[in-house]
Design a protein around this motif. Structure first.
Motif, PDB file in Angstrom:
ATOM      1  N   THR A   1      31.440  41.349  77.794  1.00 45.72           N
ATOM      2  CA  THR A   1      30.405  42.027  78.567  1.00 45.72           C
ATOM      3  C   THR A   1      30.883  43.447  78.844  1.00 45.72           C
ATOM      4  OG1 THR A   1      29.755  39.954  79.600  1.00 45.72           O
ATOM      5  CG2 THR A   1      29.079  41.983  80.718  1.00 45.72           C
ATOM      6  N   ILE A   2      30.054  44.413  78.490  1.00 48.45           N
ATOM      7  CA  ILE A   2      30.482  45.815  78.549  1.00 48.45           C
ATOM      8  C   ILE A   2      29.905  46.510  79.778  1.00 48.45           C
ATOM      9  CG2 ILE A   2      30.467  48.036  77.332  1.00 48.45           C
ATOM     10  CD1 ILE A   2      29.787  46.350  74.760  1.00 48.45           C
ATOM     11  N   ILE A   3      30.789  47.123  80.558  1.00 48.71           N
ATOM     12  CA  ILE A   3      30.356  48.061  81.595  1.00 48.71           C
ATOM     13  C   ILE A   3      30.672  49.454  81.051  1.00 48.71           C
ATOM     14  CG2 ILE A   3      30.683  48.886  83.955  1.00 48.71           C
ATOM     15  CD1 ILE A   3      31.619  46.081  84.731  1.00 48.71           C
ATOM     16  N   ALA A   4      29.635  50.223  80.761  1.00 49.63           N
ATOM     17  CA  ALA A   4      29.829  51.556  80.172  1.00 49.63           C
ATOM     18  C   ALA A   4      29.840  52.601  81.269  1.00 49.63           C
ATOM     19  CB  ALA A   4      28.708  51.856  79.185  1.00 49.63           C
ATOM     20  N   ARG A   5      30.898  53.382  81.267  1.00 48.42           N
ATOM     21  CA  ARG A   5      31.005  54.473  82.242  1.00 48.42           C
ATOM     22  C   ARG A   5      30.645  55.770  81.533  1.00 48.42           C
ATOM     23  NH1 ARG A   5      36.931  56.153  83.435  1.00 48.42           N
ATOM     24  NH2 ARG A   5      36.413  58.358  83.419  1.00 48.42           N
ATOM     25  N   LEU A   6      29.647  56.479  82.020  1.00 43.12           N
ATOM     26  CA  LEU A   6      29.217  57.728  81.375  1.00 43.12           C
ATOM     27  C   LEU A   6      29.595  58.923  82.242  1.00 43.12           C
ATOM     28  CD1 LEU A   6      25.592  56.797  80.164  1.00 43.12           C
ATOM     29  CD2 LEU A   6      27.792  56.196  79.140  1.00 43.12           C
ATOM     30  N   GLY A   7      30.074  59.981  81.592  1.00 44.61           N
ATOM     31  CA  GLY A   7      30.438  61.172  82.336  1.00 44.61           C
ATOM     32  C   GLY A   7      30.905  62.281  81.415  1.00 44.61           C
ATOM     33  N   TRP A   8      31.395  63.357  82.001  1.00 45.08           N
ATOM     34  CA  TRP A   8      31.873  64.573  81.345  1.00 45.08           C
ATOM     35  C   TRP A   8      30.712  65.338  80.692  1.00 45.08           C
ATOM     36  CZ3 TRP A   8      37.250  63.508  78.615  1.00 45.08           C
ATOM     37  CH2 TRP A   8      38.207  63.298  79.616  1.00 45.08           C
ATOM     38  N   THR A   9      30.743  66.614  80.854  1.00 44.28           N
ATOM     39  CA  THR A   9      29.606  67.463  80.505  1.00 44.28           C
ATOM     40  C   THR A   9      29.920  68.322  79.270  1.00 44.28           C
ATOM     41  OG1 THR A   9      29.263  67.611  82.895  1.00 44.28           O
ATOM     42  CG2 THR A   9      27.966  69.106  81.512  1.00 44.28           C
ATOM     43  N   PRO A  10      29.024  68.320  78.282  1.00 42.62           N
ATOM     44  CA  PRO A  10      29.256  69.204  77.118  1.00 42.62           C
ATOM     45  C   PRO A  10      29.286  70.673  77.551  1.00 42.62           C
ATOM     46  CG  PRO A  10      27.382  67.719  76.758  1.00 42.62           C
ATOM     47  CD  PRO A  10      27.764  67.583  78.198  1.00 42.62           C
ATOM     48  N   ALA A  11      29.980  71.484  76.767  1.00 47.15           N
ATOM     49  CA  ALA A  11      30.126  72.898  77.130  1.00 47.15           C
ATOM     50  C   ALA A  11      28.774  73.583  77.272  1.00 47.15           C
ATOM     51  CB  ALA A  11      30.986  73.611  76.088  1.00 47.15           C
ATOM     52  N   TRP A  12      27.810  73.174  76.442  1.00 49.77           N
ATOM     53  CA  TRP A  12      26.501  73.839  76.486  1.00 49.77           C
ATOM     54  C   TRP A  12      25.716  73.514  77.770  1.00 49.77           C
ATOM     55  CZ3 TRP A  12      22.688  70.207  76.900  1.00 49.77           C
ATOM     56  CH2 TRP A  12      22.925  68.943  76.368  1.00 49.77           C
ATOM     57  N   ALA A  13      26.147  72.488  78.487  1.00 49.31           N
ATOM     58  CA  ALA A  13      25.406  72.080  79.685  1.00 49.31           C
ATOM     59  C   ALA A  13      26.092  72.510  80.978  1.00 49.31           C
ATOM     60  CB  ALA A  13      25.205  70.568  79.672  1.00 49.31           C
ATOM     61  N   ARG A  14      27.094  73.348  80.875  1.00 48.96           N
ATOM     62  CA  ARG A  14      27.785  73.824  82.091  1.00 48.96           C
ATOM     63  C   ARG A  14      28.139  75.305  81.917  1.00 48.96           C
ATOM     64  NH1 ARG A  14      33.289  73.160  80.206  1.00 48.96           N
ATOM     65  NH2 ARG A  14      33.334  71.521  78.626  1.00 48.96           N
ATOM     66  N   PRO A  15      28.426  75.998  83.006  1.00 47.63           N
ATOM     67  CA  PRO A  15      28.742  77.426  82.908  1.00 47.63           C
ATOM     68  C   PRO A  15      30.032  77.655  82.114  1.00 47.63           C
ATOM     69  CG  PRO A  15      28.274  76.791  85.185  1.00 47.63           C
ATOM     70  CD  PRO A  15      28.377  75.526  84.404  1.00 47.63           C
ATOM     71  N   PRO A  16      30.190  78.847  81.528  1.00 48.23           N
ATOM     72  CA  PRO A  16      31.408  79.142  80.756  1.00 48.23           C
ATOM     73  C   PRO A  16      32.656  78.990  81.623  1.00 48.23           C
ATOM     74  CG  PRO A  16      29.791  80.911  80.522  1.00 48.23           C
ATOM     75  CD  PRO A  16      29.269  79.996  81.573  1.00 48.23           C
ATOM     76  N   ASP A  17      33.744  78.574  80.977  1.00 54.17           N
ATOM     77  CA  ASP A  17      35.063  78.475  81.626  1.00 54.17           C
ATOM     78  C   ASP A  17      35.104  77.480  82.784  1.00 54.17           C
ATOM     79  OD1 ASP A  17      36.000  80.446  79.881  1.00 54.17           O
ATOM     80  OD2 ASP A  17      35.278  82.037  81.207  1.00 54.17           O
ATOM     81  N   THR A  18      34.234  76.504  82.758  1.00 57.79           N
ATOM     82  CA  THR A  18      34.322  75.440  83.759  1.00 57.79           C
ATOM     83  C   THR A  18      34.980  74.223  83.107  1.00 57.79           C
ATOM     84  OG1 THR A  18      32.055  74.833  83.198  1.00 57.79           O
ATOM     85  CG2 THR A  18      32.378  76.122  85.209  1.00 57.79           C
ATOM     86  N   PRO A  19      35.649  73.372  83.902  1.00 61.30           N
ATOM     87  CA  PRO A  19      36.282  72.182  83.322  1.00 61.30           C
ATOM     88  C   PRO A  19      35.241  71.195  82.781  1.00 61.30           C
ATOM     89  CG  PRO A  19      37.074  72.612  85.565  1.00 61.30           C
ATOM     90  CD  PRO A  19      35.905  73.513  85.335  1.00 61.30           C
ATOM     91  N   ILE A  20      35.718  70.314  81.928  1.00 62.73           N
ATOM     92  CA  ILE A  20      34.816  69.384  81.232  1.00 62.73           C
ATOM     93  C   ILE A  20      34.085  68.459  82.208  1.00 62.73           C
ATOM     94  CG2 ILE A  20      36.523  67.559  80.822  1.00 62.73           C
ATOM     95  CD1 ILE A  20      35.394  67.425  77.917  1.00 62.73           C
ATOM     96  N   ALA A  21      34.660  68.229  83.383  1.00 61.98           N
ATOM     97  CA  ALA A  21      34.008  67.338  84.356  1.00 61.98           C
ATOM     98  C   ALA A  21      32.946  68.050  85.182  1.00 61.98           C
ATOM     99  CB  ALA A  21      35.069  66.732  85.283  1.00 61.98           C
ATOM    100  N   TYR A  22      32.844  69.366  85.024  1.00 64.58           N
ATOM    101  CA  TYR A  22      31.910  70.129  85.857  1.00 64.58           C
ATOM    102  C   TYR A  22      30.469  69.693  85.573  1.00 64.58           C
ATOM    103  CZ  TYR A  22      29.724  74.121  88.159  1.00 64.58           C
ATOM    104  OH  TYR A  22      28.976  74.917  88.985  1.00 64.58           O
ATOM    105  N   LEU A  23      29.768  69.365  86.638  1.00 64.87           N
ATOM    106  CA  LEU A  23      28.362  68.955  86.490  1.00 64.87           C
ATOM    107  C   LEU A  23      27.593  69.477  87.691  1.00 64.87           C
ATOM    108  CD1 LEU A  23      26.259  67.166  84.911  1.00 64.87           C
ATOM    109  CD2 LEU A  23      26.942  65.279  86.422  1.00 64.87           C
ATOM    110  N   ASP A  24      26.562  70.272  87.416  1.00 68.51           N
ATOM    111  CA  ASP A  24      25.707  70.694  88.536  1.00 68.51           C
ATOM    112  C   ASP A  24      24.272  70.268  88.267  1.00 68.51           C
ATOM    113  OD1 ASP A  24      24.468  72.642  86.945  1.00 68.51           O
ATOM    114  OD2 ASP A  24      25.910  74.183  87.524  1.00 68.51           O
TER     115      ASP A  24
END
Lengths: 252, 362
Positions: B106-129
């Motif tokens: 049984t799979i519990i899928a954890r989704l996260g981390w933001t592609p570079a195109w979806a966050r401001p430049p020079d922000t870490p991969i976890a940045y999400l607004d």
């Protein structure tokens, strides 16, 4: 030998850009900033008003050898490399195992201690290595890396029985009481606990695994590393390193 | 010419031999297996995100099944898979899901981390607004739809009460509630069967106003105050024992395994007792020098006792998943000492003990 090492340093001085290397600044200021994690006895322990341990004494001896003062900076174990990268220290002396995946950003000295697995046997035992373990009982600490290694040997060595016990003390007791013919423990636990028993036991001379502790500098600090290696070499040949190891691991 | 003939023949032979390469190994998921266990609470967080070779993915999941764990938690980083034009690379995600499904897990899928195109430049991969919430919801919905019948649980984000999990964007619980409010309906519309888990809160003592984050208890209260209950079907929690045995009494100013009970009290206080909890990270560490570690034998005992405790006293906990099953390569830090299996697939004694317990009825 020493002349050869000085020649190497000379070549490095010529070959490397002086501005990039911390050695010049360290020399000018006369201070070596040493980063360590002071929560790992017996290598470094900080109390409210004291700092002591193998690595602490090693850092002081190295600084003496280089004609420098030493200044310690404390970091969490997880943050040591980040601190070095951020120039919060010149060198890490903190029981760090050489990590080949970090050598793009960091450089390691020659090893100063091997923390790998060692065989512990009674005095006069014919056991010197894995080849001598046929039809024997090997005590290990339950769940440890020695246990994993023992189980692997158990599949290859005829008649080897692996005896897992809950603590290093129990492992050593089993060999002392002749319930086991040998024990497999990491070097630090083996030495620390051997020092606390009256049994006539000793470590087999050849380590089973190698986990080398080394000093760490930023990769561009080649001159600093060369000088640290020379000092380390001196401390090895003049017996200082052995004395530190005996003092901190083998007890009074 | 005759002098050269043997040499030419030899060269020709060598050339032909170089053409005789074996076919690449074909790794197929095979028919669906069944997990044999007397203790269905057992789970593990796998780390297949950076595992490239299909046989290693399959072998990892086989070992999970053979240990008697019916559950896995796995991370699927949005940042790895979706391009700016909307294209989603499903290949690696398919590999993990298909092999896990084939092993009966049984799979519990954890989704996260933001592609570079979806966050401001020079922000870490976890940045999400909030500007990227709709795009994240779209990916989560596509994921839920594609794996309907194979992935039954989905976690939105990870440890939202830590600022590093937002790429050090200063957030409040209201920001996370807003994320749930955007993602939940999109995912449910795409796959009404999927169970959406909120939270996966980090156990931490950070006080109100800390730049590092907020303690999980206050965070959960504020989630409820912000109306989060309408946007999750189950609560994911992380709980670590650190230096304490599993039965140690919980308290707001102590981090230990039974912190789950404090979170449960908050759920009940807000009238949410019908909602189940899912422990998606837990465990003890036996690193020789990490100050929060225990001895290897203690780690084994505490882990088994923790499973027994959860099974006996926490009927609202559906799974207790250990962090973590195996790493693709050595981390050369205390992280290596959370694992049950080495990167070379050598099973550690703790794996063997859990497997034995899973086969025992008691």
């Amino acid at each position: 030998m020493k002349g050869w090492l000085w020649l190497m340093i000379g070549l490095l001085v010529v070959g490397c850009g002086r501005a990039e290397d911390s050695w010049q600044r360290v020399q000018e200021n006369g201070v070596l900033h040493v980063g360590l994690d002071p929560t790992y006895p017996p290598f470094a322990v900080a109390t409210t008003d004291d700092l002591f341990g193998f690595d602490v004494d090693l850092a002081r001896a190295l600084a003496d050898e280089l004609g420098l003062q030493v200044q310690f900076a404390y970091f969490g174990y997880d943050g040591l490399y980040d601190a070095l990268g951020a120039r919060q220290a010149d060198v890490l002396i903190s029981a760090l195992i050489i990590d080949p995946t970090r050598t793009r950003d960091f450089a390691y000295s020659d090893p100063y201690f091997n923390a790998g697995q060692m065989l512990l046997v009674p005095a006069g035992s014919p056991i010197n290595g894995p080849a001598d373990l046929r039809q024997t009982t090997l005590a290990v600490e339950l769940g440890s890396e020695g246990h994993v290694q023992g189980l692997a040997w158990g599949r290859q060595i005829v008649g080897l029985m692996v005896l897992p016990l809950n603590s290093p003390e129990q492992v050593i007791e089993a060999v002392g009481q002749k319930e086991a013919d040998a024990a497999l423990l990491d070097h630090i636990n083996a030495r620390l606990h051997l020092a606390q028993t009256d049994y006539d036991l000793h470590l087999a001379p050849t380590p089973i695994t190698v986990e080398p502790y080394a000093l760490v500098v930023r990769a561009q600090d080649k001159q600093l590393l060369a000088h640290l290696n020379i000092a380390l070499h001196t401390l090895t040949t003049n017996g200082t390193l052995d004395r530190l190891s005996t003092h901190w691991l083998d007890g009074p | 010419m005759p002098v050269y003939r043997p040499a030419l023949r030899l060269l020709l032979l060598i050339f032909l031999l170089t053409l005789l390469q074996p076919n690449p190994v074909l790794v197929t998921p095979g028919p669906r297996q069944q997990v044999i266990t007397h203790h269905p609470v057992i789970g593990v967080h796998t780390r297949l995100t950076d595992e490239v070779e299909p046989w290693k993915i399959q072998r990892s999941l086989q070992l999970v099944r053979e240990m008697g764990s019916p559950w896995i938690v796995e991370f699927f980083p949005w940042a790895y898979y979706q391009a700016e034009d909307g294209y989603i690379a499903w290949e690696h995600q398919d590999l993990v899901v298909e092999h896990a499904y084939a092993q009966g897990l049984t799979i519990i899928a954890r989704l996260g981390w933001t592609p570079a195109w979806a966050r401001p430049p020079d922000t870490p991969i976890a940045y999400l607004d909030e500007t990227a919430y709709p795009a994240f919801a779209q990916y989560a919905a596509a994921f839920a739809q594609r794996y309907r019948g194979k992935v039954e649980y989905l976690i939105v984000g990870n440890e939202p009460n830590l600022s590093r999990e937002w790429g050090y964007r200063q957030t409040t619980p209201a920001d996370y509630v807003e994320l749930l409010r955007v993602v939940y309906p999109a995912v449910k519309a795409a796959n009404p069967d999927i169970v959406v888990l909120g939270g996966a809160l980090a156990p931490t003592l950070e006080p109100i106003g800390s730049a590092q984050g907020l303690n999980d208890l206050d965070y959960l209260r504020q989630m409820y105050e912000g109306g989060a209950a309408a946007y999750f079907d189950g609560l994911a929690v992380h709980t670590y024992g650190f230096n304490f045995p599993p039965h140690a009494e919980p308290a707001p100013d102590i981090l230990n395994f039974r912190r789950v009970e404090l979170l449960r009290d908050i759920m009940v206080a807000y009238g949410d007792e019908a909602t189940d909890m899912y422990i998606t990270e837990m465990g003890w560490n036996d690193h020789p020098r990490w100050t929060m570690a225990v001895r290897p034998a203690q780690r084994i005992q505490y882990t088994l006792d923790a499973f027994r405790y959860a099974e006996t006293y926490w009927p609202y906990v559906k799974v207790a998943a250990l962090w973590m099953f195996r790493l693709p390569a050595p981390d050369r830090s205390h992280m290596d000492y959370f694992t049950l299996v080495t990167p070379e697939f050598v099973t550690k004694p703790i794996y063997q003990e859990i497997r034995q317990w899973a086969r025992d009825e008691g």
